[in-house]
Design a protein around this motif. Structure first.
Motif, mmCIF file in Angstrom:
data_model
loop_
_atom_site.group_PDB
_atom_site.id
_atom_site.type_symbol
_atom_site.label_atom_id
_atom_site.label_comp_id
_atom_site.label_asym_id
_atom_site.label_seq_id
_atom_site.Cartn_x
_atom_site.Cartn_y
_atom_site.Cartn_z
ATOM 1 N N PHE A 39 -31.315 -6.643 -9.711
ATOM 2 C CA PHE A 39 -32.344 -7.410 -9.001
ATOM 3 C C PHE A 39 -32.965 -8.461 -9.914
ATOM 4 C CE2 PHE A 39 -36.731 -8.219 -7.789
ATOM 5 C CZ PHE A 39 -36.573 -8.605 -6.478
ATOM 6 N N LEU A 40 -33.237 -8.088 -11.169
ATOM 7 C CA LEU A 40 -33.814 -9.040 -12.112
ATOM 8 C C LEU A 40 -32.885 -10.224 -12.343
ATOM 9 C CD1 LEU A 40 -35.476 -6.744 -14.811
ATOM 10 C CD2 LEU A 40 -36.606 -8.143 -13.082
ATOM 11 N N ILE A 44 -33.822 -14.062 -11.402
ATOM 12 C CA ILE A 44 -33.776 -15.112 -12.425
ATOM 13 C C ILE A 44 -32.828 -16.222 -11.996
ATOM 14 C CG2 ILE A 44 -33.040 -15.628 -14.786
ATOM 15 C CD1 ILE A 44 -34.029 -12.804 -15.538
ATOM 16 N N ALA A 45 -31.653 -15.830 -11.502
ATOM 17 C CA ALA A 45 -30.681 -16.822 -11.048
ATOM 18 C C ALA A 45 -31.231 -17.643 -9.885
ATOM 19 C CB ALA A 45 -29.379 -16.128 -10.635
ATOM 20 N N ALA A 46 -31.954 -16.973 -8.975
ATOM 21 C CA ALA A 46 -32.536 -17.679 -7.829
ATOM 22 C C ALA A 46 -33.578 -18.696 -8.283
ATOM 23 C CB ALA A 46 -33.158 -16.674 -6.867
ATOM 24 N N LEU A 47 -34.404 -18.318 -9.259
ATOM 25 C CA LEU A 47 -35.407 -19.249 -9.778
ATOM 26 C C LEU A 47 -34.755 -20.452 -10.455
ATOM 27 C CD1 LEU A 47 -38.194 -16.943 -11.279
ATOM 28 C CD2 LEU A 47 -38.260 -18.287 -9.175
ATOM 29 N N LEU A 48 -33.712 -20.185 -11.233
ATOM 30 C CA LEU A 48 -33.003 -21.285 -11.897
ATOM 31 C C LEU A 48 -32.366 -22.220 -10.879
ATOM 32 C CD1 LEU A 48 -31.294 -19.409 -14.877
ATOM 33 C CD2 LEU A 48 -33.121 -21.118 -15.022
ATOM 34 N N LEU A 80 -35.476 -18.763 -18.107
ATOM 35 C CA LEU A 80 -34.614 -18.661 -19.287
ATOM 36 C C LEU A 80 -35.158 -17.652 -20.296
ATOM 37 C CD1 LEU A 80 -33.672 -22.419 -19.885
ATOM 38 C CD2 LEU A 80 -32.219 -20.593 -18.960
ATOM 39 N N VAL A 81 -36.482 -17.637 -20.476
ATOM 40 C CA VAL A 81 -37.090 -16.663 -21.384
ATOM 41 C C VAL A 81 -36.852 -15.245 -20.857
ATOM 42 C CG1 VAL A 81 -39.270 -15.786 -22.310
ATOM 43 C CG2 VAL A 81 -38.824 -18.246 -22.292
ATOM 44 N N ALA A 82 -37.052 -15.050 -19.550
ATOM 45 C CA ALA A 82 -36.829 -13.732 -18.952
ATOM 46 C C ALA A 82 -35.362 -13.320 -19.087
ATOM 47 C CB ALA A 82 -37.238 -13.749 -17.476
ATOM 48 N N TRP A 83 -34.459 -14.260 -18.911
ATOM 49 C CA TRP A 83 -33.027 -13.976 -19.052
ATOM 50 C C TRP A 83 -32.688 -13.559 -20.485
ATOM 51 C CZ3 TRP A 83 -29.162 -13.731 -15.460
ATOM 52 C CH2 TRP A 83 -27.858 -13.678 -15.936
ATOM 53 N N GLN A 92 -38.452 -4.370 -19.496
ATOM 54 C CA GLN A 92 -39.849 -4.374 -19.071
ATOM 55 C C GLN A 92 -40.529 -5.698 -19.402
ATOM 56 O OE1 GLN A 92 -41.628 -2.194 -17.335
ATOM 57 N NE2 GLN A 92 -39.878 -0.846 -17.026
ATOM 58 N N THR A 93 -40.314 -6.181 -20.623
ATOM 59 C CA THR A 93 -40.910 -7.454 -21.018
ATOM 60 C C THR A 93 -40.376 -8.583 -20.162
ATOM 61 O OG1 THR A 93 -41.045 -6.625 -23.289
ATOM 62 C CG2 THR A 93 -41.347 -8.991 -22.975
ATOM 63 N N SER A 94 -39.070 -8.554 -19.896
ATOM 64 C CA SER A 94 -38.455 -9.566 -19.041
ATOM 65 C C SER A 94 -39.082 -9.562 -17.653
ATOM 66 C CB SER A 94 -36.950 -9.302 -18.932
ATOM 67 O OG SER A 94 -36.354 -10.160 -17.990
ATOM 68 N N LEU A 95 -39.336 -8.355 -17.135
ATOM 69 C CA LEU A 95 -39.942 -8.222 -15.807
ATOM 70 C C LEU A 95 -41.333 -8.831 -15.763
ATOM 71 C CD1 LEU A 95 -39.953 -7.067 -12.948
ATOM 72 C CD2 LEU A 95 -40.678 -4.882 -13.912
ATOM 73 N N HIS A 96 -42.151 -8.541 -16.783
ATOM 74 C CA HIS A 96 -43.512 -9.073 -16.827
ATOM 75 C C HIS A 96 -43.502 -10.593 -16.983
ATOM 76 C CE1 HIS A 96 -46.207 -5.513 -16.964
ATOM 77 N NE2 HIS A 96 -45.098 -4.894 -17.338
ATOM 78 N N VAL A 97 -42.609 -11.104 -17.824
ATOM 79 C CA VAL A 97 -42.507 -12.555 -18.006
ATOM 80 C C VAL A 97 -42.104 -13.224 -16.704
ATOM 81 C CG1 VAL A 97 -41.156 -14.376 -19.123
ATOM 82 C CG2 VAL A 97 -42.028 -12.482 -20.480
#
Length: 222
Positions: A39-40, A44-48, A80-83, A92-97
């Motif tokens: 899902f993450l 991320i891909a959808a946002l990009l 990109l940072v989350a990826w 977890q950090t990626s999710l919060h970002v």
């Protein structure tokens, strides 16, 4: 945060059964939350994809509105940072970002595109639901409080004439944003349904394992 699962519940229960553990120990099952990596990646891909599409549309239909490029570029940076964090195993950090980065990006975009009248406002509900399911109810409440405060701030700022004059938004820009929100809403609902169904299956397996262990204990006692 994330999809609830049982960590090998049935094997643990059966192991405790063979060691003579009591019923209180048999029902001591460790529950954990884990955000879905799939899902993450999709989010991320959808946002990009959405940000890139919006940039292309903006350059074609409103090339003079260069200031509006800042918003989608910030979203690209957040994604990109989350990826990068996800690739390094920091889920977890990626999710919060991803969650809070999206929230602040939408807020910044709305500030310069009409406040409560801005097209970006439509993204708030999806972000709040995503935060609530993947991070937790308390964090979702925090997001709601921030969103309500921001909305009130936008209303007051517009009433007092403090908001920047928004540049005209072409229909195709509204369309791109709404299509992205529709797709993310579907992905989130699909994820929630699958997580719920998986949870029911795991609980049923646990009940069956507990019942089997009790039956075997009774047989041993007899």
């Amino acid at each position: 945060a994330g999809m609830m699962r049982l960590d090998r519940a049935a094997p643990d229960v059966l192991a405790r059964r063979s060691s003579g553990a009591g019923d209180a120990d048999l029902v001591a099952v460790r529950l954990s939350w884990e955000p879905s990596k799939v899902f993450l990646k999709f989010a991320i891909a959808a946002l990009l994809a959405a940000s890139s599409s919006f940039i292309v549309v903006l350059r074609i239909f409103a090339p003079e509105q260069k200031l509006r490029l800042v918003g989608p570029l910030v979203v690209v940076l957040v994604a990109l940072v989350a990826w990068g964090l996800l690739l390094r195993g920091k889920r977890q950090t990626s999710l919060h970002v991803l969650a809070w980065g999206s929230w602040f990006s939408v807020t910044a975009i709305a500030l310069f595109t009409g406040g409560v009248r801005g097209p970006a406002i439509i993204a708030y509900p999806v972000i709040i639901v995503m935060i609530g399911w993947l991070i937790g109810a308390r964090m979702a409440l925090t997001a709601v409080v921030f969103t309500v405060a921001t909305t009130i701030g936008f209303v007051l700022a517009e009433t007092l004439g403090y908001l920047p004059t928004p540049q005209p938004t072409q229909p195709v820009m509204h369309g791109v944003l709404q299509v992205v929100i529709f797709i993310l809403s579907w992905a989130l609902i699909n994820y929630l349904v699958r997580a719920y169904q998986k949870r029911l299956i795991e609980l049923q397996q646990l009940v069956e394992a507990l019942q089997e262990s009790r039956n075997m204990l009774r047989s041993n006692n007899d």
